[in-house]
Design an enzyme around this catalytic site. Structure first.
Site, PDB file in Angstrom:
ATOM      1  N   GLU A 272      41.291  27.795  72.937  1.00 27.55           N
ATOM      2  CA  GLU A 272      41.465  27.186  74.260  1.00 27.55           C
ATOM      3  C   GLU A 272      41.369  25.664  74.208  1.00 27.55           C
ATOM      4  OE1 GLU A 272      37.988  28.625  76.224  1.00 27.55           O
ATOM      5  OE2 GLU A 272      38.846  30.570  76.674  1.00 27.55           O
ATOM      6  N   CYS A 341      30.632  -2.322  91.525  1.00 26.98           N
ATOM      7  CA  CYS A 341      29.365  -3.043  91.373  1.00 26.98           C
ATOM      8  C   CYS A 341      28.334  -2.278  90.562  1.00 26.98           C
ATOM      9  CB  CYS A 341      28.786  -3.381  92.740  1.00 26.98           C
ATOM     10  SG  CYS A 341      29.713  -4.676  93.520  1.00 26.98           S
TER      11      CYS A 341
HETATM   12  C1  LIG Z   1      36.257  22.593  78.724  1.00 26.20           C
HETATM   13  C2  LIG Z   1      36.558  23.895  78.119  1.00 26.20           C
HETATM   14  C3  LIG Z   1      37.549  24.019  77.133  1.00 26.20           C
HETATM   15  C4  LIG Z   1      38.332  22.851  76.608  1.00 26.20           C
HETATM   16  O1  LIG Z   1      37.555  21.897  75.978  1.00 26.20           O
HETATM   17  P1  LIG Z   1      38.265  20.684  75.226  1.00 26.20           P
HETATM   18  O2  LIG Z   1      37.141  19.928  74.632  1.00 26.20           O
HETATM   19  O3  LIG Z   1      38.980  19.896  76.258  1.00 26.20           O
HETATM   20  O4  LIG Z   1      39.191  21.267  74.226  1.00 26.20           O
HETATM   21  C5  LIG Z   1      37.810  25.273  76.629  1.00 26.20           C
HETATM   22  N1  LIG Z   1      37.133  26.363  77.060  1.00 26.20           N
HETATM   23  C6  LIG Z   1      36.180  26.275  78.008  1.00 26.20           C
HETATM   24  C7  LIG Z   1      35.485  27.503  78.443  1.00 26.20           C
HETATM   25  C8  LIG Z   1      35.856  25.051  78.561  1.00 26.20           C
HETATM   26  O5  LIG Z   1      34.897  24.973  79.493  1.00 26.20           O
END
Ligand SMILES: *Cc1c(COP(=O)(O)O)cnc(C)c1O
Length: 411
Positions: A272, A341
């Site tokens: 992911e 600021c």
């Molecule tokens: C944020 C997140 C990702 C992606 O993370 P990156 O560092 O942008 O690759 C993948 N899986 C889950 C469950 C996340 O919360």
């Protein structure tokens, strides 16, 4: 399919067409987000080609803009969401709800209402739980569909403690409790996967740590029966080089090491990436309004601020900068900051940059991930416009907010 012949592993600020950027700034004003959708597609394709038999989902929270989601879908991607709004926006962009995955972290009631209802009509939806409470709450909503268990591998990796989620008790089921939770899920739901997301900003040198967490994910998948799972999801966290001297992630090595770490599995590997897909596809253009000689540095005031891009203030992040109006001028050491600021509203301290003059346009690179997504209206600043570049054409993906957009909801 996106042609990768000319697709480098990283796109640096120097690789952008500075004249084009200057004319975009002139036409659409600044601060301005620019998002290269061709690069989004290239990044998705390059990443998924490095993992040929894995399922690569784009983690929408890095940039949930419609144009970006459409680009990912066009490249053949599926989408991982962490909130109901991300699910709805993915569907609006054309995603099939049956291919979506919803990762619930302390999910508000409305999010679960939405997800349970979506799942009732779309049996392919997967909900990832990180607490038994979430399971109980889904059952109360008559959900009995696909569930993945987010495990806490007890090891985190990442470029900043605020994003190293792997060892943080907030995320995932404590490792030793996972088999019992798996049994519990199987009683009343369809257990389809094991999931972990261990951190963020992982570059080649961080792979060993990262893979130690992934080893634990593979081990747990085998313990709960990988032959009965559909997938083992090792999350995102793949980094991009923010500093000019950092090397891009070696995708081939990443793929080899991740596979090795997760070990033999009957189930499909899933990843992911968020940042990796969009970070170097985007930048911010900002205009210099002030030059001030201070005792130790030259202060360069610009019209972007921490409400445009909060990463430097929030995570201490480095973002490359380029004077697109005069890239060849002699560099000076500049401290570049915005109109807000607080001393946190600084994009660069003592950074060598081609000597800026008033009205010059500067680019702030690698702003495609967690950039617009975290933009806000602090100091009553309307959020910037966002321009999408695709097939050589520029179009407004999101118009600039007006002050009326800022005050619209006041009674
Ligand atoms: C944020 C997140 C990702 C992606 O993370 P990156 O560092 O942008 O690759 C993948 N899986 C889950 C469950 C996340 O919360």
């Amino acid at each position: 399919m996106t042609d990768l012949a000319d697709s480098p592993a990283v796109r640096r600020l120097d690789d952008w067409d500075v004249e084009r950027l200057e004319s975009l700034a002139a036409e659409y004003e600044t601060p301005l987000y620019v998002m290269g959708l061709d690069r989004v597609k290239e990044n998705y394709t390059r990443f998924s080609e490095a993992f040929p038999d894995a399922d690569v989902m784009y983690a929408a929270k890095a940039h949930t803009g419609k144009a970006v989601l459409e680009a990912v879908l066009e490249a053949g991607g599926t989408i991982e969401c962490a909130a109901w709004g991300e699910l709805q926006r993915s569907i609006d962009a054309g995603a099939d709800p049956n291919n979506l995955q919803y990762t619930a972290v302390n999910p508000p009631a409305h999010d679960l209402d939405y997800a349970a209802e979506l799942g009732a009509d779309n049996p392919g939806l997967t909900i990832t739980i990180g607490a038994l409470d979430t399971l109980e709450r889904l059952k109360e909503r008559d959900y009995d569909g696909r569930i993945a268990i987010r495990i806490n591998p007890g090891i985190g990796t990442g470029h900043h403690e605020k994003v190293a989620t792997g060892a943080d008790a907030k995320f995932g089921i404590p490792y030793e409790r996972v088999p019992e939770v798996a049994d519990r899920v199987r009683e009343e739901f369809d257990l389809v996967g094991i999931h972990a997301h261990a951190g963020s900003g992982v570059l080649t040198d961080d792979l060993e740590d990262h893979c130690r967490a992934i080893e634990r994910v593979g081990e747990m998948a085998r313990r709960v029966g990988d032959d009965e799972l559909e997938f083992v999801d090792v999350g995102g966290g793949y980094g991009v080089p923010y500093r000019e001297d950092e090397q891009p992630l070696d995708l081939e090595k990443t793929s080899d090491m991740v596979r090795d770490a997760v070990g033999d599995l009957e189930a499909q590997l899933k990843l992911e990436p968020g940042r990796y897909i969009v970070a170097d596809a985007g930048l911010i253009l900002t205009t210099v309004n002030t030059i001030k000689e201070a005792p130790d540095t030259t202060v360069v005031g610009v019209d972007a601020s921490l409400s445009t891009l909060i990463r430097p203030a929030m995570f201490g992040s480095y973002h490359p900068m380029l004077n697109v109006s005069a890239p060849d001028r002699e560099p000076i050491e500049a401290t570049v900051g915005g109109p807000v600021c607080t001393s946190a509203d600084v994009f660069a301290h003592d950074r060598p940059i081609a000597e800026p003059e008033r009205e010059d346009v500067l680019a702030i690179g690698n702003a495609g991930s967690y950039g617009y997504e975290l933009a806000n209206q602090f100091h009553s600043q309307p959020r910037p416009a966002e321009i999408a570049l695709e097939d050589g054409e520029a179009r407004v993906a999101r118009r600039r907010e007006t002050l009326e957009d800022v005050t619209r909801l006041e009674e």
